[in-house]
Scaffold this active site. Sequence first.
Site, PDB file in Angstrom:
ATOM      1  NE  ARG A   5      -3.684   8.023  -8.851  1.00 22.45           N
ATOM      2  CZ  ARG A   5      -4.170   7.718  -7.661  1.00 22.45           C
ATOM      3  NH1 ARG A   5      -3.363   7.373  -6.691  1.00 22.45           N
ATOM      4  NH2 ARG A   5      -5.466   7.732  -7.431  1.00 22.45           N
ATOM      5  CG  PHE A  43      -2.966  15.511   1.523  1.00 19.15           C
ATOM      6  CD1 PHE A  43      -3.737  14.478   2.060  1.00 19.15           C
ATOM      7  CD2 PHE A  43      -2.853  15.614   0.150  1.00 19.15           C
ATOM      8  CE1 PHE A  43      -4.387  13.575   1.221  1.00 19.15           C
ATOM      9  CE2 PHE A  43      -3.501  14.714  -0.692  1.00 19.15           C
ATOM     10  CZ  PHE A  43      -4.271  13.699  -0.150  1.00 19.15           C
ATOM     11  CG  ASP A 100      -3.928   9.253   7.046  1.00 17.13           C
ATOM     12  OD1 ASP A 100      -3.347   9.717   8.025  1.00 17.13           O
ATOM     13  OD2 ASP A 100      -4.781   9.904   6.403  1.00 17.13           O
ATOM     14  CD  GLU A 141      -2.811   1.471   0.402  1.00 18.51           C
ATOM     15  OE1 GLU A 141      -2.392   1.542  -0.759  1.00 18.51           O
ATOM     16  OE2 GLU A 141      -3.977   1.714   0.740  1.00 18.51           O
ATOM     17  CG  ASP A 142      -0.938   4.879  -1.278  1.00 15.72           C
ATOM     18  OD1 ASP A 142      -1.516   4.310  -0.328  1.00 15.72           O
ATOM     19  OD2 ASP A 142      -1.531   5.662  -2.043  1.00 15.72           O
TER      20      ASP A 142
HETATM   21  P1  IMP Z   1      -6.291   5.242   5.745  1.00 12.79           P
HETATM   22  O1  IMP Z   1      -7.442   4.301   5.522  1.00 12.79           O
HETATM   23  O2  IMP Z   1      -6.738   6.491   6.439  1.00 12.79           O
HETATM   24  O3  IMP Z   1      -5.104   4.619   6.402  1.00 12.79           O
HETATM   25  O4  IMP Z   1      -5.899   5.808   4.350  1.00 12.79           O
HETATM   26  C1  IMP Z   1      -5.192   5.165   3.409  1.00 12.79           C
HETATM   27  C2  IMP Z   1      -5.431   5.821   2.058  1.00 12.79           C
HETATM   28  O5  IMP Z   1      -5.635   7.220   2.193  1.00 12.79           O
HETATM   29  C3  IMP Z   1      -4.200   5.690   1.215  1.00 12.79           C
HETATM   30  O6  IMP Z   1      -4.297   4.544   0.406  1.00 12.79           O
HETATM   31  C4  IMP Z   1      -4.242   6.951   0.376  1.00 12.79           C
HETATM   32  O7  IMP Z   1      -4.957   6.725  -0.799  1.00 12.79           O
HETATM   33  C5  IMP Z   1      -4.977   7.950   1.207  1.00 12.79           C
HETATM   34  N1  IMP Z   1      -4.079   8.937   1.843  1.00 12.79           N
HETATM   35  C6  IMP Z   1      -3.830   9.104   3.154  1.00 12.79           C
HETATM   36  N2  IMP Z   1      -2.960  10.100   3.382  1.00 12.79           N
HETATM   37  C7  IMP Z   1      -2.630  10.574   2.167  1.00 12.79           C
HETATM   38  C8  IMP Z   1      -1.751  11.617   1.714  1.00 12.79           C
HETATM   39  O8  IMP Z   1      -1.057  12.324   2.482  1.00 12.79           O
HETATM   40  N3  IMP Z   1      -1.684  11.787   0.377  1.00 12.79           N
HETATM   41  C9  IMP Z   1      -2.393  11.052  -0.521  1.00 12.79           C
HETATM   42  N4  IMP Z   1      -3.220  10.065  -0.156  1.00 12.79           N
HETATM   43  C10 IMP Z   1      -3.345   9.833   1.181  1.00 12.79           C
HETATM   44 MG    MG Z   2      -4.680   4.678  -1.905  1.00  9.95          MG
END
Ligand code: IMP
Ligand code: MG
Length: 184
Positions: free
Chosen positions: A167, A154, A105, A101-102
């Site tokens: 991207r 962000f 968060d 995963e990228d």
């Molecule tokens: P989570 O479910 O909150 O952990 O979010 C994960 C997803 O949120 C990632 O796969 C990203 O697509 C998106 N995301 C969270 N933070 C960022 C950021 O700083 N930049 C871009 N995408 C983010």
């Molecule tokens: Mg994502």
Amino acid sequence: MVRVHPDAERVLITAEEISRRVKELGEEISRDYAGKEILVVGILKGAAIFMADLVRCLTIPVQLDFMAVSSYGASTESSGVVRILKDLEENIEGLDVLLVEDIVDTGLTLNYLRENLLTRNPASLKICTLLDKPSRRKVQVKVDYNGFVIPDEFVVGYGLDYNGRYRNLRDILVLKREVYSGGC
Ligand code: IMP
Ligand code: MG
């Protein structure tokens, strides 16, 4: 070389730093799975670029598959609702799976994916993320491999987007607040 995009406040991680770290991750993962074949599952679209570089740093045999989920829509805040838009093509029962995963968060997306994939009985399931933003965690999720821990900003580039854009940028950049807060 440091490239600053007009929509970016600053460069957080350069392409060169990313490349060095991805190589290290590849070496670590190859060591840990020595003698095994793994299925690398990339989460579209954010992880596509990281995954493409990571798998080329692996010296063990790999197969690739992808999933796509929706969590954020066009906003920068997680809705907490995760929906599978594209599922795996293959059955993962008995396979050693590495989920790529990228960014982690809030942890909601990876927590959901982890629980979902575990119901399919893989031999093992580990998680590899490029970025970790620990300050925003809502659910704890064990990340086995991580590239960089980052502050609560962000970021875009190297696969990460805002509203589908940025991207393709080679560095990871902090986006200017006015780009996503609609002015001021
Ligand atoms: P989570 O479910 O909150 O952990 O979010 C994960 C997803 O949120 C990632 O796969 C990203 O697509 C998106 N995301 C969270 N933070 C960022 C950021 O700083 N930049 C871009 N995408 C983010
Ligand atoms: Mg994502």
